[in-house]
Write a protein that holds these residues in place. Structure first.
Motif, PDB file in Angstrom:
ATOM      1  N   ASN A  59      -0.256   4.141   3.043  1.00  0.00           N
ATOM      2  CA  ASN A  59      -1.341   3.873   3.994  1.00  0.00           C
ATOM      3  C   ASN A  59      -1.292   4.788   5.211  1.00  0.00           C
ATOM      4  O   ASN A  59      -2.331   5.209   5.722  1.00  0.00           O
ATOM      5  N   THR A  60      -0.090   5.088   5.683  1.00  0.00           N
ATOM      6  CA  THR A  60       0.035   5.915   6.887  1.00  0.00           C
ATOM      7  C   THR A  60       0.169   7.399   6.560  1.00  0.00           C
ATOM      8  O   THR A  60       0.134   8.225   7.467  1.00  0.00           O
ATOM      9  N   MET A  61       0.321   7.732   5.284  1.00  0.00           N
ATOM     10  CA  MET A  61       0.469   9.125   4.847  1.00  0.00           C
ATOM     11  C   MET A  61      -0.418   9.348   3.620  1.00  0.00           C
ATOM     12  O   MET A  61       0.077   9.488   2.501  1.00  0.00           O
ATOM     13  N   PRO A  62      -1.726   9.345   3.811  1.00  0.00           N
ATOM     14  CA  PRO A  62      -2.653   9.386   2.669  1.00  0.00           C
ATOM     15  C   PRO A  62      -2.531  10.622   1.788  1.00  0.00           C
ATOM     16  O   PRO A  62      -2.936  10.591   0.621  1.00  0.00           O
ATOM     17  N   ASN A  63      -1.983  11.696   2.323  1.00  0.00           N
ATOM     18  CA  ASN A  63      -1.866  12.928   1.530  1.00  0.00           C
ATOM     19  C   ASN A  63      -0.542  13.027   0.768  1.00  0.00           C
ATOM     20  O   ASN A  63      -0.372  13.922  -0.061  1.00  0.00           O
ATOM     21  N   ALA A  64       0.380  12.119   1.060  1.00  0.00           N
ATOM     22  CA  ALA A  64       1.672  12.138   0.362  1.00  0.00           C
ATOM     23  C   ALA A  64       1.489  11.656  -1.068  1.00  0.00           C
ATOM     24  O   ALA A  64       0.826  10.645  -1.315  1.00  0.00           O
ATOM     25  N   LYS A  65       2.081  12.356  -2.006  1.00  0.00           N
ATOM     26  CA  LYS A  65       1.979  11.968  -3.415  1.00  0.00           C
ATOM     27  C   LYS A  65       3.241  11.237  -3.856  1.00  0.00           C
ATOM     28  O   LYS A  65       4.350  11.624  -3.505  1.00  0.00           O
ATOM     29  N   GLY A  66       3.032  10.182  -4.645  1.00  0.00           N
ATOM     30  CA  GLY A  66       4.167   9.394  -5.106  1.00  0.00           C
ATOM     31  C   GLY A  66       4.304   8.090  -4.354  1.00  0.00           C
ATOM     32  O   GLY A  66       5.379   7.494  -4.310  1.00  0.00           O
ATOM     33  N   THR A  67       3.189   7.649  -3.749  1.00  0.00           N
ATOM     34  CA  THR A  67       3.168   6.371  -3.046  1.00  0.00           C
ATOM     35  C   THR A  67       2.373   5.360  -3.865  1.00  0.00           C
ATOM     36  O   THR A  67       1.747   5.704  -4.868  1.00  0.00           O
ATOM     37  N   LEU A  68       2.375   4.109  -3.407  1.00  0.00           N
ATOM     38  CA  LEU A  68       1.640   3.073  -4.131  1.00  0.00           C
ATOM     39  C   LEU A  68       0.151   3.392  -4.217  1.00  0.00           C
ATOM     40  O   LEU A  68      -0.524   2.978  -5.162  1.00  0.00           O
ATOM     41  N   LYS A  69      -0.364   4.140  -3.236  1.00  0.00           N
ATOM     42  CA  LYS A  69      -1.801   4.410  -3.193  1.00  0.00           C
ATOM     43  C   LYS A  69      -2.187   5.811  -3.659  1.00  0.00           C
ATOM     44  O   LYS A  69      -3.379   6.115  -3.778  1.00  0.00           O
ATOM     45  N   ASN A  70      -1.207   6.651  -3.917  1.00  0.00           N
ATOM     46  CA  ASN A  70      -1.517   8.032  -4.281  1.00  0.00           C
ATOM     47  C   ASN A  70      -0.551   8.539  -5.341  1.00  0.00           C
ATOM     48  O   ASN A  70       0.631   8.703  -5.086  1.00  0.00           O
ATOM     49  N   ASP A  71      -1.075   8.775  -6.544  1.00  0.00           N
ATOM     50  CA  ASP A  71      -0.281   9.325  -7.647  1.00  0.00           C
ATOM     51  C   ASP A  71       0.826   8.366  -8.087  1.00  0.00           C
ATOM     52  O   ASP A  71       1.918   8.792  -8.465  1.00  0.00           O
TER      53      ASP A  71
END
Length: 295
Positions: free
Chosen positions: A106-118
């Motif tokens: 949520n606080t790092m939308p461009n980071a890949k490998g999080t619950l929300k991204n990739d």
């Protein structure tokens, strides 16, 4: 050779291992016995790992740790290595990584490998490494409103479904803020009640729960089988109640370990967010003191 001087190969290896442990931490007592499958959350060694990944992990294994819990996965890499490369490194040292920490994104939308991204790729890489658990490690201050917690519950359930499809168990790791009342509710209770108990388990941080005035054993009895993972670090007997090595503070770990079946515990990891001693010395002390317990 005089019979009294003969030594078997097994005795030689045991003596050598003890000598190595003593050399690593000369100020400590030689370990009396190994504590079976003791794990270490590698965040404790976050300043050492970037400087010498293999050398640091080798020292972890030499102390006696058999398992490590990972952190910092990013864009397909574990500490800069692919799952295949990192798996080979761990295997060469006699280590395994049954669990790893992740963030919501949520606080790092461009980071890949999080619950929300990739997330699917993160799950695939965790499975390739042999992880059995993927844990949401932390909620940042800006994602802790009541509405945030409601969204997190939905996100946890959905993320856990992806994990389940790959044979991985999703879990949530607490600090103390989840036990601070908001609108008449504890966020921790909200997470426990709002998530599917089969999809979302809990990694109970024994220090932070105790710091917040919670009794881990009471939590186990209230939600049996929900706590397969634990973090073990002690609380100093000071006004500040800062972090301490396991067995050097005020937490009654034997009482907690006696309730492991109720909790459903399968793995536990030593962690110390801040160490007054050199971190490798701190984790050696925690290992030694855990070896004295019935775990």
């Amino acid at each position: 050779m005089n019979g009294s001087l003969k030594i078997s190969r097994s005795e030689f290896l045991k003596t050598s291992a003890l000598a190595m442990a003593a050399a690593l931490a000369p100020s400590l007592d030689v370990l009396a016995k190994p504590a079976k499958s003791v794990g270490l959350q590698l965040y404790t060694l976050r300043d050492l790992l970037p400087k010498d990944l293999e050398g640091t992990l080798k020292k972890v294994a030499e102390i006696g740790y058999k398992e490590v819990e990972l952190f910092g996965y990013s864009d397909g890499k574990f500490f800069g290595k692919t799952p295949t490369e990192f798996s080979a490194l761990l295997k060469s040292l006699g280590l395994s990584a049954p669990s790893g920490h992740y963030t919501t994104g949520n606080t790092m939308p461009n980071a890949k490998g999080t619950l929300k991204n990739d997330w699917k790729r993160a799950v695939d890489d965790a499975a390739a490494l042999g992880q059995k658990y993927m844990v949401c490690a932390y909620l940042f201050p800006q994602e802790r409103t009541m509405d945030d917690y409601k969204r997190h519950i939905d996100l946890f359930n959905k993320s856990a479904e992806v994990c389940k499809a790959s044979g991985i168990q999703f879990a949530y790791h607490n600090h103390d803020f989840e036990f601070k009342e908001m609108d008449g509710q504890l966020p921790y209770d909200m997470i426990l009640k709002g998530t599917d108990p089969n999809l979302v388990k809990m990694e109970l941080d024994l220090y932070w729960a105790s710091f917040a005035g919670q009794d881990p054993v009471a939590l186990f009895k209230k939600h049996p089988g929900r706590f397969p993972l634990w973090h073990a670090k002690d609380m100093a007997k000071t006004k500040e109640r800062e972090f301490a090595e396991v067995g050097e503070g005020s937490i009654n770990f034997q009482r907690i370990f006696d309730a492991k079946k109720i909790a459903g515990m399968t793995h536990y990891f030593v962690e110390q967010d801040v160490c007054k001693r050199p971190p490798l010395e701190s984790i050696a002390i925690s290992y030694r003191n855990l070896s004295k317990l019935s775990v």
